[in-house]
Design a protein around this motif. Sequence first.
Motif, PDB file in Angstrom:
ATOM      1  N   ILE A  31       0.874  -1.176   0.000  1.00 17.09           N
ATOM      2  CA  ILE A  31       0.000   0.000   0.000  1.00 17.09           C
ATOM      3  C   ILE A  31       0.909   1.222   0.000  1.00 17.09           C
ATOM      4  O   ILE A  31       1.722   1.391   0.915  1.00 17.09           O
ATOM      5  CB  ILE A  31      -0.913   0.011   1.234  1.00 17.09           C
ATOM      6  CG1 ILE A  31      -1.819  -1.216   1.204  1.00 17.09           C
ATOM      7  CG2 ILE A  31      -1.726   1.294   1.290  1.00 17.09           C
ATOM      8  CD1 ILE A  31      -2.621  -1.428   2.458  1.00 17.09           C
ATOM      9  N   PRO A  33       2.229   5.029   0.495  1.00 16.17           N
ATOM     10  CA  PRO A  33       1.881   6.139   1.375  1.00 16.17           C
ATOM     11  C   PRO A  33       0.949   7.094   0.624  1.00 16.17           C
ATOM     12  O   PRO A  33       0.971   7.161  -0.608  1.00 16.17           O
ATOM     13  CB  PRO A  33       3.216   6.811   1.679  1.00 16.17           C
ATOM     14  CG  PRO A  33       4.267   5.917   1.143  1.00 16.17           C
ATOM     15  CD  PRO A  33       3.647   4.958   0.208  1.00 16.17           C
ATOM     16  N   ARG A  34       0.143   7.833   1.370  1.00 15.53           N
ATOM     17  CA  ARG A  34      -0.791   8.761   0.711  1.00 15.53           C
ATOM     18  C   ARG A  34      -0.090   9.716  -0.227  1.00 15.53           C
ATOM     19  O   ARG A  34      -0.584   9.991  -1.318  1.00 15.53           O
ATOM     20  CB  ARG A  34      -1.574   9.560   1.749  1.00 15.53           C
ATOM     21  CG  ARG A  34      -2.752   8.843   2.306  1.00 15.53           C
ATOM     22  CD  ARG A  34      -3.569   9.763   3.149  1.00 15.53           C
ATOM     23  NE  ARG A  34      -2.730  10.461   4.110  1.00 15.53           N
ATOM     24  CZ  ARG A  34      -3.091  10.791   5.327  1.00 15.53           C
ATOM     25  NH1 ARG A  34      -4.298  10.508   5.747  1.00 15.53           N
ATOM     26  NH2 ARG A  34      -2.274  11.415   6.132  1.00 15.53           N
ATOM     27  N   ALA A  37       0.548   7.912  -3.359  1.00 11.56           N
ATOM     28  CA  ALA A  37      -0.714   7.629  -4.043  1.00 11.56           C
ATOM     29  C   ALA A  37      -1.245   8.879  -4.745  1.00 11.56           C
ATOM     30  O   ALA A  37      -1.746   8.811  -5.869  1.00 11.56           O
ATOM     31  CB  ALA A  37      -1.737   7.087  -3.059  1.00 11.56           C
ATOM     32  N   HIS A  48      -5.418   5.105  -6.410  1.00 13.97           N
ATOM     33  CA  HIS A  48      -5.237   3.907  -5.597  1.00 13.97           C
ATOM     34  C   HIS A  48      -6.307   3.942  -4.506  1.00 13.97           C
ATOM     35  O   HIS A  48      -6.798   5.005  -4.122  1.00 13.97           O
ATOM     36  CB  HIS A  48      -3.833   3.906  -4.977  1.00 13.97           C
ATOM     37  CG  HIS A  48      -3.520   2.656  -4.250  1.00 13.97           C
ATOM     38  ND1 HIS A  48      -3.834   2.482  -2.927  1.00 13.97           N
ATOM     39  CD2 HIS A  48      -2.926   1.508  -4.654  1.00 13.97           C
ATOM     40  CE1 HIS A  48      -3.454   1.277  -2.545  1.00 13.97           C
ATOM     41  NE2 HIS A  48      -2.895   0.662  -3.577  1.00 13.97           N
ATOM     42  N   ASP A  49      -6.667   2.788  -3.997  1.00 11.96           N
ATOM     43  CA  ASP A  49      -7.686   2.710  -2.945  1.00 11.96           C
ATOM     44  C   ASP A  49      -7.350   3.583  -1.738  1.00 11.96           C
ATOM     45  O   ASP A  49      -8.245   4.051  -1.036  1.00 11.96           O
ATOM     46  CB  ASP A  49      -7.873   1.265  -2.479  1.00 11.96           C
ATOM     47  CG  ASP A  49      -8.553   0.399  -3.518  1.00 11.96           C
ATOM     48  OD1 ASP A  49      -9.160   0.949  -4.467  1.00 11.96           O
ATOM     49  OD2 ASP A  49      -8.470  -0.841  -3.390  1.00 11.96           O
ATOM     50  N   THR A  50      -6.083   3.826  -1.502  1.00 12.12           N
ATOM     51  CA  THR A  50      -5.639   4.657  -0.387  1.00 12.12           C
ATOM     52  C   THR A  50      -6.258   6.045  -0.419  1.00 12.12           C
ATOM     53  O   THR A  50      -6.512   6.633   0.624  1.00 12.12           O
ATOM     54  CB  THR A  50      -4.100   4.793  -0.413  1.00 12.12           C
ATOM     55  OG1 THR A  50      -3.529   3.500  -0.403  1.00 12.12           O
ATOM     56  CG2 THR A  50      -3.574   5.601   0.742  1.00 12.12           C
ATOM     57  N   ILE A  51      -6.491   6.567  -1.610  1.00 14.00           N
ATOM     58  CA  ILE A  51      -7.017   7.929  -1.741  1.00 14.00           C
ATOM     59  C   ILE A  51      -8.348   7.975  -2.480  1.00 14.00           C
ATOM     60  O   ILE A  51      -8.817   9.052  -2.836  1.00 14.00           O
ATOM     61  CB  ILE A  51      -5.994   8.848  -2.447  1.00 14.00           C
ATOM     62  CG1 ILE A  51      -5.675   8.321  -3.849  1.00 14.00           C
ATOM     63  CG2 ILE A  51      -4.740   9.023  -1.594  1.00 14.00           C
ATOM     64  CD1 ILE A  51      -4.963   9.298  -4.742  1.00 14.00           C
TER      65      ILE A  51
END
Length: 77
Positions: A31, A33-34, A37, A48-51
């Motif tokens: 994953i 880091p923001r 991403a 990405h799913d992160t953001i």
Amino acid sequence: MTDAPPSIKALIEATGISQSYGSMILSGARIPPRALAIAIYRKTDWRHDTIADLTDEQMAVLESVEPWTPPKQRAAA
């Protein structure tokens, strides 16, 4: 915004990360880091799913306090 992830080549060129790290991000094994991403999104138009749930305004705030620095620039600092 596109649902399709970028190619590994496009991801590497856009961010300066290694092929192995980029491959892990694209496969879901890592994953990002923001900050990374957001950089990926800005350069490739893939979220990405992160953001995925962040608005453009929220991403702009995060970029201002947590900017992405490509690895080569970090090494030179």
